[in-house]
Scaffold this motif. Sequence first.
Motif, PDB file in Angstrom:
ATOM      1  N   GLY A  56       0.857  -1.279  -0.218  1.00 40.53           N
ATOM      2  CA  GLY A  56      -0.103  -0.047  -0.015  1.00 40.53           C
ATOM      3  C   GLY A  56       0.833   1.262   0.114  1.00 40.53           C
ATOM      4  O   GLY A  56       0.425   2.234  -0.582  1.00 40.53           O
ATOM      5  N   GLN A  57       1.998   1.237   0.602  1.00 42.08           N
ATOM      6  CA  GLN A  57       2.887   2.341   0.879  1.00 42.08           C
ATOM      7  C   GLN A  57       3.476   2.543  -0.465  1.00 42.08           C
ATOM      8  O   GLN A  57       3.681   3.964  -0.902  1.00 42.08           O
ATOM      9  CB  GLN A  57       3.745   2.459   2.179  1.00 42.08           C
ATOM     10  N   ARG A  58       3.814   1.794  -1.187  1.00 43.45           N
ATOM     11  CA  ARG A  58       4.520   1.809  -2.529  1.00 43.45           C
ATOM     12  C   ARG A  58       3.552   2.382  -3.399  1.00 43.45           C
ATOM     13  O   ARG A  58       4.043   3.349  -4.256  1.00 43.45           O
ATOM     14  CB  ARG A  58       4.963   0.555  -3.048  1.00 43.45           C
ATOM     15  N   LEU A  59       2.434   2.191  -3.537  1.00 45.53           N
ATOM     16  CA  LEU A  59       1.417   2.584  -4.287  1.00 45.53           C
ATOM     17  C   LEU A  59       0.955   4.017  -3.896  1.00 45.53           C
ATOM     18  O   LEU A  59       0.948   5.113  -4.640  1.00 45.53           O
ATOM     19  CB  LEU A  59       0.092   2.001  -4.519  1.00 45.53           C
ATOM     20  N   ALA A  60       0.975   4.547  -2.533  1.00 48.35           N
ATOM     21  CA  ALA A  60       0.849   5.634  -2.008  1.00 48.35           C
ATOM     22  C   ALA A  60       1.750   6.621  -2.481  1.00 48.35           C
ATOM     23  O   ALA A  60       1.474   7.886  -2.860  1.00 48.35           O
ATOM     24  CB  ALA A  60       0.611   5.589  -0.681  1.00 48.35           C
ATOM     25  N   ASN A  61       3.047   6.382  -2.536  1.00 45.87           N
ATOM     26  CA  ASN A  61       4.124   7.179  -2.439  1.00 45.87           C
ATOM     27  C   ASN A  61       3.924   7.411  -3.889  1.00 45.87           C
ATOM     28  O   ASN A  61       4.541   8.627  -4.659  1.00 45.87           O
ATOM     29  CB  ASN A  61       5.628   6.298  -2.239  1.00 45.87           C
ATOM     30  N   MET A  62       3.682   6.589  -4.920  1.00 43.61           N
ATOM     31  CA  MET A  62       3.550   6.809  -6.255  1.00 43.61           C
ATOM     32  C   MET A  62       2.292   7.709  -6.901  1.00 43.61           C
ATOM     33  O   MET A  62       2.482   8.783  -7.560  1.00 43.61           O
ATOM     34  CB  MET A  62       3.076   5.572  -7.207  1.00 43.61           C
ATOM     35  N   LEU A  63       1.498   7.817  -5.983  1.00 44.18           N
ATOM     36  CA  LEU A  63       0.424   8.576  -6.136  1.00 44.18           C
ATOM     37  C   LEU A  63       0.324  10.242  -5.752  1.00 44.18           C
ATOM     38  O   LEU A  63      -0.187  10.840  -6.406  1.00 44.18           O
ATOM     39  CB  LEU A  63      -1.119   7.892  -5.400  1.00 44.18           C
ATOM     40  N   TYR A  64       1.141  10.255  -4.616  1.00 37.96           N
ATOM     41  CA  TYR A  64       1.286  11.596  -4.034  1.00 37.96           C
ATOM     42  C   TYR A  64       1.405  12.749  -5.083  1.00 37.96           C
ATOM     43  O   TYR A  64       0.764  13.555  -4.966  1.00 37.96           O
ATOM     44  CB  TYR A  64       2.422  11.723  -2.892  1.00 37.96           C
ATOM     45  N   PRO A  65       2.609  12.750  -6.058  1.00 35.48           N
ATOM     46  CA  PRO A  65       2.702  13.618  -6.873  1.00 35.48           C
ATOM     47  C   PRO A  65       1.693  13.787  -7.899  1.00 35.48           C
ATOM     48  O   PRO A  65       1.269  15.003  -8.360  1.00 35.48           O
ATOM     49  CB  PRO A  65       3.992  13.535  -7.276  1.00 35.48           C
ATOM     50  N   ILE A  66       1.255  12.794  -8.686  1.00 33.99           N
ATOM     51  CA  ILE A  66       0.344  12.947  -9.716  1.00 33.99           C
ATOM     52  C   ILE A  66      -1.041  13.117  -9.131  1.00 33.99           C
ATOM     53  O   ILE A  66      -2.134  13.744  -9.973  1.00 33.99           O
ATOM     54  CB  ILE A  66       0.471  11.514 -10.177  1.00 33.99           C
ATOM     55  N   VAL A  67      -1.429  12.935  -7.816  1.00 38.93           N
ATOM     56  CA  VAL A  67      -2.716  13.264  -7.287  1.00 38.93           C
ATOM     57  C   VAL A  67      -2.906  14.871  -7.230  1.00 38.93           C
ATOM     58  O   VAL A  67      -3.736  15.607  -7.559  1.00 38.93           O
ATOM     59  CB  VAL A  67      -3.027  12.695  -6.050  1.00 38.93           C
ATOM     60  N   GLU A  68      -1.611  15.313  -6.762  1.00 34.06           N
ATOM     61  CA  GLU A  68      -1.503  16.714  -6.564  1.00 34.06           C
ATOM     62  C   GLU A  68      -1.819  17.321  -7.980  1.00 34.06           C
ATOM     63  O   GLU A  68      -2.450  18.498  -8.103  1.00 34.06           O
ATOM     64  CB  GLU A  68      -0.406  17.185  -6.148  1.00 34.06           C
ATOM     65  N   SER A  69      -1.128  17.022  -8.881  1.00 37.53           N
ATOM     66  CA  SER A  69      -1.213  17.644 -10.256  1.00 37.53           C
ATOM     67  C   SER A  69      -2.573  17.496 -10.983  1.00 37.53           C
ATOM     68  O   SER A  69      -3.176  17.947 -11.549  1.00 37.53           O
ATOM     69  CB  SER A  69      -0.387  16.690 -11.126  1.00 37.53           C
ATOM     70  N   ALA A  70      -3.408  16.240 -10.711  1.00 37.26           N
ATOM     71  CA  ALA A  70      -4.719  15.974 -11.071  1.00 37.26           C
ATOM     72  C   ALA A  70      -5.774  17.099 -10.238  1.00 37.26           C
ATOM     73  O   ALA A  70      -6.447  17.341 -11.076  1.00 37.26           O
ATOM     74  CB  ALA A  70      -4.905  14.436 -10.893  1.00 37.26           C
ATOM     75  N   VAL A  71      -5.224  17.123  -9.241  1.00 34.68           N
ATOM     76  CA  VAL A  71      -6.173  18.302  -8.371  1.00 34.68           C
ATOM     77  C   VAL A  71      -6.154  19.605  -9.013  1.00 34.68           C
ATOM     78  O   VAL A  71      -6.996  20.110  -9.405  1.00 34.68           O
ATOM     79  CB  VAL A  71      -5.932  18.113  -6.809  1.00 34.68           C
ATOM     80  N   GLN A  72      -4.938  19.919  -9.254  1.00 33.06           N
ATOM     81  CA  GLN A  72      -4.683  21.195  -9.696  1.00 33.06           C
ATOM     82  C   GLN A  72      -5.190  21.410 -11.112  1.00 33.06           C
ATOM     83  O   GLN A  72      -5.853  22.609 -11.408  1.00 33.06           O
ATOM     84  CB  GLN A  72      -3.098  21.697  -9.693  1.00 33.06           C
ATOM     85  N   ALA A  73      -5.029  20.202 -11.985  1.00 30.75           N
ATOM     86  CA  ALA A  73      -5.773  20.291 -13.208  1.00 30.75           C
ATOM     87  C   ALA A  73      -7.100  20.488 -13.263  1.00 30.75           C
ATOM     88  O   ALA A  73      -7.971  21.191 -14.204  1.00 30.75           O
ATOM     89  CB  ALA A  73      -5.048  19.220 -13.977  1.00 30.75           C
ATOM     90  N   PHE A  74      -7.603  19.636 -12.313  1.00 32.20           N
ATOM     91  CA  PHE A  74      -9.216  19.532 -12.304  1.00 32.20           C
ATOM     92  C   PHE A  74      -9.813  21.070 -11.889  1.00 32.20           C
ATOM     93  O   PHE A  74     -10.648  21.540 -12.544  1.00 32.20           O
ATOM     94  CB  PHE A  74      -9.520  18.562 -11.122  1.00 32.20           C
ATOM     95  N   ARG A  75      -9.151  21.678 -11.013  1.00 29.39           N
ATOM     96  CA  ARG A  75      -9.618  23.107 -10.535  1.00 29.39           C
ATOM     97  C   ARG A  75      -9.566  24.094 -11.827  1.00 29.39           C
ATOM     98  O   ARG A  75     -10.248  24.958 -11.847  1.00 29.39           O
ATOM     99  CB  ARG A  75      -9.005  23.354  -9.309  1.00 29.39           C
ATOM    100  N   SER A  76      -8.282  23.890 -12.304  1.00 35.22           N
ATOM    101  CA  SER A  76      -8.182  24.819 -13.519  1.00 35.22           C
ATOM    102  C   SER A  76      -9.152  24.732 -14.697  1.00 35.22           C
ATOM    103  O   SER A  76      -9.240  25.526 -15.470  1.00 35.22           O
ATOM    104  CB  SER A  76      -6.449  24.927 -13.943  1.00 35.22           C
ATOM    105  N   GLY A  77      -9.542  23.344 -14.746  1.00 32.48           N
ATOM    106  CA  GLY A  77     -10.279  22.894 -16.024  1.00 32.48           C
ATOM    107  C   GLY A  77     -11.681  23.497 -15.891  1.00 32.48           C
ATOM    108  O   GLY A  77     -12.584  23.501 -16.787  1.00 32.48           O
TER     109      GLY A  77
END
Length: 434
Positions: A413-434
């Motif tokens: 679970g932690q391996r997957l979470a560590n992969m997700l942290y940066p791309i989730v931040e980017s996705a949230v920012q893109a969602f808000r700007s879209g």
Amino acid sequence: MRHLRLLMDAAAVIALTACASANPVNSAPSSQSVVSTTAAAQHKEAPTVTSVASASIQTTPTTSAVTTTSEATRSASGQIEVTPKSFHQVSQTIKNFVDRNQLNGAGFIVVDRDRGVIYHNHWGEFSPDRISLIASTSKVISAGVLVHLHDQGILNLEAPIGQVIDYAGRLGGITPVQLLSGSSGIPGLQPEDPLYICMFLPSSSLQRCAAEALSVAASDPRTVAPDTEFRYGGVQLQVAGAVAEIASGKQWADLVDEIYVQPCEMRSLGYSNPWIPLQAVSGEYPNWSGDLSLLPPTDNPHIGGGGYITTGDYGKLLSMHLNDGTCGGYEVLSRSGVELMQQNRSGEVYGSPIGYGLGWWTQSPNRYGASANQETQSTVRLTDPGLYGSTAWLQPDDGFGAYLVVESTTSVGQRLANMLYPIVESAVQAFRSG
């Protein structure tokens, strides 16, 4: 004896996973330095407890409500799943990880402070209806119960527990906030430690286990003064649950129902003590697909790791923390209560290098205590990871939170979470700007 051996193995797995043994004071003692388990086992009768007048838990309506984005589809069960295009990389990353690691599936939800649920998806056997055991990802939920009682004037988090229970003995000066923050001085989760095995026994009760634990801890040479060392989890959280019951005059299950389930309109949140019924002792997810009938009722729910929930309901909890404690239009926690839980109490109160609040690891990045100096980090990320691979995280400055669940192990679970942290931040920012 077989159950005792298995439970000791379970404690070892949990303790090592949590890195509680990184604290040299928490290393397993020699046989000459521990209290006899026979003496602890003889303390079986339910203790006489102090009756404290309880106030009915009231929630205060507010005008705040959680909304859901319109980019949504409904699953076969009718529950909403949300998969906006800005999260395509998130979806693909989780799918690839599940396939590559031959997992039975995964679930993931992201909530925004202002927009509510902005992403909600499942893979493999998982669906919005799937209930999963979340182990230590229960800790934020458990801490919130006592913080709510504090907000309502029912329990003073800073007052000695000896003012609430009459069996605290020599350790009556410990406070609830110290119990919740791993700062009580009572030994935390330990490998090869039978002294506090009552926390794993569904046949016990919170009151009986707390009385036994406090009696044993009073003469345990590993016990230290409160607010001097961080000790992760363990029986101190059973004591916290017992204090909450006496202060409120209600059982733990009723508190969870009144504080979270009803105001937040949840379908799934509950607590059990799954270790013996599900033979959940290996550190890997047990053979359990969410059938609650296999979890017998217990008066001794595992406060630090016995929660179960769906992804959608955990998302409601995260939305509540992002919205100053409001959920479903009601105040579950006060704003100051939310802030208290997120405070780096262990670092600020007694200078611990391990940042921990009330249920939240407060330093980022962290892996069960292997934390870095938060001042050097660009992102404030509060986390609550669990033994079976679930992870809840909150980025309050960025206004979003996320909950990931797999039914595997912490390392997976932690391996997957560590992969997700940066791309989730980017996705949230893109969602808000879209």
